[in-house]
Design a protein around this motif. Structure first.
Motif, PDB file in Angstrom:
ATOM      1  N   THR A 139       0.810  -1.214   0.000  1.00 26.86           N
ATOM      2  CA  THR A 139       0.000   0.000   0.000  1.00 26.86           C
ATOM      3  C   THR A 139       0.844   1.264   0.000  1.00 26.86           C
ATOM      4  N   GLY A 140       2.155   1.113  -0.156  1.00 22.97           N
ATOM      5  CA  GLY A 140       3.021   2.281  -0.168  1.00 22.97           C
ATOM      6  C   GLY A 140       4.476   1.874  -0.126  1.00 22.97           C
ATOM      7  N   PRO A 141       5.352   2.859  -0.144  1.00 17.79           N
ATOM      8  CA  PRO A 141       6.786   2.548  -0.101  1.00 17.79           C
ATOM      9  C   PRO A 141       7.183   1.961   1.243  1.00 17.79           C
ATOM     10  N   MET A 142       8.304   1.281   1.252  1.00 16.18           N
ATOM     11  CA  MET A 142       8.801   0.700   2.490  1.00 16.18           C
ATOM     12  C   MET A 142       9.377   1.780   3.396  1.00 16.18           C
ATOM     13  N   HIS A 143       9.090   1.638   4.697  1.00 14.60           N
ATOM     14  CA  HIS A 143       9.680   2.571   5.653  1.00 14.60           C
ATOM     15  C   HIS A 143      10.863   1.905   6.357  1.00 14.60           C
ATOM     16  N   VAL A 144      11.498   2.670   7.250  1.00 15.13           N
ATOM     17  CA  VAL A 144      12.737   2.196   7.881  1.00 15.13           C
ATOM     18  C   VAL A 144      12.494   0.929   8.697  1.00 15.13           C
ATOM     19  N   GLY A 145      11.327   0.818   9.327  1.00 18.69           N
ATOM     20  CA  GLY A 145      11.013  -0.391  10.081  1.00 18.69           C
ATOM     21  C   GLY A 145      10.986  -1.623   9.195  1.00 18.69           C
ATOM     22  N   HIS A 146      10.401  -1.482   7.990  1.00 17.28           N
ATOM     23  CA  HIS A 146      10.439  -2.591   7.032  1.00 17.28           C
ATOM     24  C   HIS A 146      11.889  -2.957   6.703  1.00 17.28           C
ATOM     25  N   ARG A 148      14.521  -2.916   8.486  1.00 12.82           N
ATOM     26  CA  ARG A 148      15.206  -3.751   9.475  1.00 12.82           C
ATOM     27  C   ARG A 148      14.870  -5.224   9.252  1.00 12.82           C
ATOM     28  N   GLY A 149      13.596  -5.525   9.050  1.00 15.21           N
ATOM     29  CA  GLY A 149      13.211  -6.906   8.781  1.00 15.21           C
ATOM     30  C   GLY A 149      13.781  -7.407   7.472  1.00 15.21           C
ATOM     31  N   ALA A 150      13.859  -6.508   6.477  1.00 14.96           N
ATOM     32  CA  ALA A 150      14.402  -6.890   5.174  1.00 14.96           C
ATOM     33  C   ALA A 150      15.874  -7.274   5.287  1.00 14.96           C
ATOM     34  N   VAL A 151      16.642  -6.425   5.969  1.00 19.54           N
ATOM     35  CA  VAL A 151      18.080  -6.690   6.126  1.00 19.54           C
ATOM     36  C   VAL A 151      18.300  -7.926   6.987  1.00 19.54           C
ATOM     37  N   PHE A 152      17.553  -8.039   8.074  1.00 25.42           N
ATOM     38  CA  PHE A 152      17.699  -9.204   8.948  1.00 25.42           C
ATOM     39  C   PHE A 152      17.411 -10.484   8.174  1.00 25.42           C
ATOM     40  N   GLY A 153      16.278 -10.530   7.479  1.00 22.94           N
ATOM     41  CA  GLY A 153      15.910 -11.747   6.751  1.00 22.94           C
ATOM     42  C   GLY A 153      16.912 -12.103   5.673  1.00 22.94           C
ATOM     43  N   ASP A 154      17.399 -11.092   4.965  1.00 21.06           N
ATOM     44  CA  ASP A 154      18.344 -11.350   3.881  1.00 21.06           C
ATOM     45  C   ASP A 154      19.680 -11.860   4.422  1.00 21.06           C
ATOM     46  N   ALA A 155      20.167 -11.240   5.493  1.00 17.99           N
ATOM     47  CA  ALA A 155      21.424 -11.697   6.101  1.00 17.99           C
ATOM     48  C   ALA A 155      21.265 -13.100   6.679  1.00 17.99           C
ATOM     49  N   LEU A 156      20.117 -13.377   7.284  1.00 13.14           N
ATOM     50  CA  LEU A 156      19.877 -14.711   7.818  1.00 13.14           C
ATOM     51  C   LEU A 156      19.872 -15.742   6.695  1.00 13.14           C
ATOM     52  N   ALA A 157      19.244 -15.422   5.572  1.00 17.85           N
ATOM     53  CA  ALA A 157      19.242 -16.344   4.438  1.00 17.85           C
ATOM     54  C   ALA A 157      20.662 -16.587   3.933  1.00 17.85           C
ATOM     55  N   ASN A 158      21.471 -15.520   3.853  1.00 15.39           N
ATOM     56  CA  ASN A 158      22.885 -15.684   3.469  1.00 15.39           C
ATOM     57  C   ASN A 158      23.598 -16.638   4.411  1.00 15.39           C
ATOM     58  N   LEU A 159      23.388 -16.419   5.698  1.00 17.63           N
ATOM     59  CA  LEU A 159      24.063 -17.211   6.730  1.00 17.63           C
ATOM     60  C   LEU A 159      23.653 -18.676   6.658  1.00 17.63           C
ATOM     61  N   VAL A 385       7.673 -30.047  11.193  1.00 21.42           N
ATOM     62  CA  VAL A 385       8.259 -28.830  10.636  1.00 21.42           C
ATOM     63  C   VAL A 385       8.441 -27.805  11.747  1.00 21.42           C
ATOM     64  N   GLU A 386       9.619 -27.211  11.808  1.00 23.57           N
ATOM     65  CA  GLU A 386       9.923 -26.203  12.822  1.00 23.57           C
ATOM     66  C   GLU A 386       9.530 -24.825  12.317  1.00 23.57           C
ATOM     67  N   LEU A 387       8.868 -24.046  13.160  1.00 19.07           N
ATOM     68  CA  LEU A 387       8.592 -22.635  12.868  1.00 19.07           C
ATOM     69  C   LEU A 387       9.375 -21.780  13.844  1.00 19.07           C
ATOM     70  N   ASP A 388      10.157 -20.848  13.318  1.00 18.93           N
ATOM     71  CA  ASP A 388      10.881 -19.904  14.156  1.00 18.93           C
ATOM     72  C   ASP A 388      10.473 -18.498  13.728  1.00 18.93           C
ATOM     73  N   VAL A 389       9.751 -17.806  14.595  1.00 22.79           N
ATOM     74  CA  VAL A 389       9.319 -16.438  14.299  1.00 22.79           C
ATOM     75  C   VAL A 389      10.317 -15.465  14.911  1.00 22.79           C
ATOM     76  N   LYS A 390      10.882 -14.631  14.081  1.00 24.01           N
ATOM     77  CA  LYS A 390      11.824 -13.616  14.541  1.00 24.01           C
ATOM     78  C   LYS A 390      11.138 -12.249  14.510  1.00 24.01           C
ATOM     79  N   LEU A 391      11.047 -11.615  15.661  1.00 28.33           N
ATOM     80  CA  LEU A 391      10.398 -10.315  15.773  1.00 28.33           C
ATOM     81  C   LEU A 391      11.451  -9.205  15.714  1.00 28.33           C
ATOM     82  N   CYS A 392      11.235  -8.250  14.835  1.00 29.49           N
ATOM     83  CA  CYS A 392      12.155  -7.117  14.710  1.00 29.49           C
ATOM     84  C   CYS A 392      11.549  -5.892  15.382  1.00 29.49           C
ATOM     85  N   GLN A 393      12.254  -5.365  16.344  1.00 28.01           N
ATOM     86  CA  GLN A 393      11.770  -4.199  17.068  1.00 28.01           C
ATOM     87  C   GLN A 393      11.830  -2.940  16.202  1.00 28.01           C
ATOM     88  N   LEU A 394      11.198  -1.904  16.693  1.00 26.20           N
ATOM     89  CA  LEU A 394      11.100  -0.656  15.953  1.00 26.20           C
ATOM     90  C   LEU A 394      12.473  -0.004  15.775  1.00 26.20           C
TER      91      LEU A 394
END
Length: 592
Positions: A139-146, A148-159, A385-394
């Motif tokens: 519904t709009g452009p990504m903000h800074v909070g998005h 953080r989750g984007a960088v975290f998820g991408d780095a985790l996938a790399n790792l 199947v394991e589910l691991d939910v990672k919460l990213c703070q503001l």
């Protein structure tokens, strides 16, 4: 070469020999202990709790864990790479290695190159892992909070991929529901604006200028044909066009951060009816057939009742059977499916696609949703199947200590793209990872571009550039010097005897263990912390050379010591570059 896993295997073999003598149970799992750095570096290089872990099973042959520890330590001192093995306290074992071990570590780095640190054997990850991250409403452009989750998820996938897993990066498009209808109505106003009308945006619609692009695209595709049609006729085509425009913008925002997903999964596909039945309906019916869905009433929530609460019979999922606090509704009062019902169908799709681990990266405001989703995945996969939910703070955006709130582009928040354009990809990615994901983050636009030791991303990148400069200095002093990894692996590394040099080699030796642990815990911030610590050890030793020339990495009067030290810095640059790559951060040869 991973000295921690290597010695884990050595100690496990010692246990097997004791088992063979009949003094430990045959059924004992000889891998169930850890080898780690001692809490106090003065105690040695490695420490293990092996005797403490097996204290109960070791009786009666070893009445207390210290006796078992003494026998294991006695066996360890016969190992060729062990200088000392001492028992401490009730049964911990501290191990001091011979200096030659760290020379072998450096040779291993030079030989393995980019592959150094990749887990093997019991430390490697197996299976297929789905990492779903960002998944912002289109519904709009990504903000800074998005971001953080984007960088975290991408780095985790790399790792995870580096650690051996088969990883898929996924984005869940929330393109169903009321918010998408609001988007369509907002885009329709911009469509009218693109055709020359003067518009006013009423409260409740999206005011940002970013929707002008969608309005112009709709005008180009449909001309004036939609103007006189009722909403029921224009809503769907405008909705599709608006979602497409928003997703193109979101993909561009992500690409600016070097983030690209392999799968974009549309929520709308779960709601689509085929012969009158949606995928959500199918999953509810299957759970009902298993006795996991029933019609019943929920008790009123504790405390003051919300205004919209009603005591009625509902379609409920038995999430309490799988650890949740209450059973969860699958239908709204109007008969429509709840968001949770759609999420059940979505996660069933992931399970059906063969993933053995699901990692969901969510905003901190979704914390109350974790238990029900974990219950759903346990039910859908029969606990397989394991589910691991990672919460990213503001993220609190600052500039020189003052909050930054407004954006010309979005109307009411600072967009991620504006931040990336101002400070660069490396600063955004590193600083988003230089705090644990569930810890609040202050991101200061001024401080993250400072060239000072107080700026972590600069500090790490400067270490890589500094090490590369040492290689250039060595080539200036010895133009015929072969600095290829193969040549450096053959130099006399036993000349590295200063405590600073040994400390740097030890820090490099910790990288494989760091990768293994960070991947297992799904915590990429550990890599950022490690790189900063490694850079700190390097800078500290470099600075010693300012006052003590004999410690400098390049000594024009001593070719042999220079070669050994260049082998050390070449190993360092390899690890710094590899760790930075996991974070998605560059490792520059020079700072500009």
């Amino acid at each position: 070469m991973n000295i921690f896993s290597d010695f884990h295997a050595i100690i496990a073999a010692i246990l097997e020999r004791i088992k063979a003598s009949g003094r430990l149970p045959e059924t004992l799992d000889a891998s169930r202990f850890v080898v780690e750095p001692p809490k106090d570096a003065a105690h040695g290089d490695l420490a293990t709790n092996v005797a403490m872990v097996f204290a109960k099973e070791a009786k009666p042959h070893f009445p207390n864990p210290r006796q078992l520890a003494v026998e294991i330590a006695a066996a360890l001192v016969n190992e060729p790479n062990v200088a000392e093995a001492e028992v401490a306290g009730p049964g911990f074992i501290n191990i001091r290695l011979k200096p030659s071990v760290y020379a072998d570590v450096l040779r291993s780095v030079l030989a393995e190159g980019d592959a150094y640190g990749r887990p093997h054997g019991r430390g490697a990850l197996a299976g297929r892992i789905n990492v779903e991250y960002v998944s912002a409403n289109p519904t709009g452009p990504m903000h800074v909070g998005h971001g953080r989750g984007a960088v975290f998820g991408d780095a985790l996938a790399n790792l995870l991929a580096f650690a051996g897993a088969d990883v898929t990066r996924e984005y869940y498009i929330n393109d169903a529901g009321a918010q998408v209808d609001v988007l369509a109505r907002s885009a329709f106003l911009r469509y009218r604006e693109a055709l020359g009308e003067t518009i006013e945006i009423p409260e409740g619609l999206y005011p940002g200028d970013y929707l002008k692009v969608a309005g112009e695209a709709i005008a180009k595709a449909h001309g004036r044909a939609l103007l006189d049609k009722p909403e029921a006729e224009w809503l769907e085509p405008v909705k599709r066009a608006a979602i497409d425009a928003m997703m193109e913008m979101i993909r561009d925002d992500l690409a600016a951060l070097d983030i690209r997903h392999e799968v974009f999964f549309s929520e709308r596909t779960l709601h689509a009816k085929v012969n009158g039945v949606s995928q959500i309906d199918k999953e509810i019916d299957e759970l009902r057939a298993r006795g996991l869905v029933y019609d019943g009433r929920l008790p009123p929530p504790k405390g003051q009742l919300p205004d919209d609460w009603e005591d009625r019979e509902q379609t409920l999922f038995r999430s309490t059977d799988f650890g949740d606090d209450i059973d969860r509704p699958l239908k709204k009062s109007d008969g429509a499916n709840t968001y949770f019902a759609a999420d059940i169908a979505y996660h069933k799709s992931k399970i059906d696609r063969g993933f053995t681990t699901l990692v969901d990266v969510w905003g901190a405001d979704h914390g109350g949703y974790v238990k029900r989703m974990a219950a759903a995945v346990a039910a859908l996969s029969a606990g397989k199947v394991e589910l691991d939910v990672k919460l990213c703070q503001l993220v609190k955006l600052m500039r020189n200590g003052e909050p930054v709130k407004m954006s010309k582009r979005s109307g009411d928040f600072v967009t991620l793209r504006e931040v990336v354009d101002e400070v660069g990809v490396d600063a955004v990615r590193f600083m988003m990872l230089y705090r644990k994901n569930d810890a609040p983050l202050e991101f200061d636009l001024a401080k993250v571009i400072e060239q000072s030791k107080d700026n972590p991303v600069f500090y790490v990148q400067y270490a890589h550039a500094r090490a590369k400069s040492a290689v250039r200095q060595a080539l200036a002093a010895f133009p015929d010097l072969d600095v290829s990894p193969a040549a450096l692996a053959s130099v006399p590394l036993e000349l590295l005897t200063d405590e600073g040099e040994i400390a740097l080699a030890k820090a490099i030796a910790h990288f494989p263990r760091l990768v293994e642990q960070a991947a297992a815990a799904h915590e990429p911030h550990r890599v950022a912390f490690y790189l900063h610590d490694l850079a700190s050890v390097f800078h500290a030793h470099w600075n010693k050379g300012k006052d003590r020339p004999q410690l400098r990495f390049v000594n024009a009067d001593d070719r042999n010591s220079t070669c050994a030290r260049i082998a050390l810095v070449a190993s360092l640059t390899c690890v710094l570059a590899s760790g930075s790559r996991l974070l998605g951060v560059s490792a520059p040869d020079e700072m500009r």
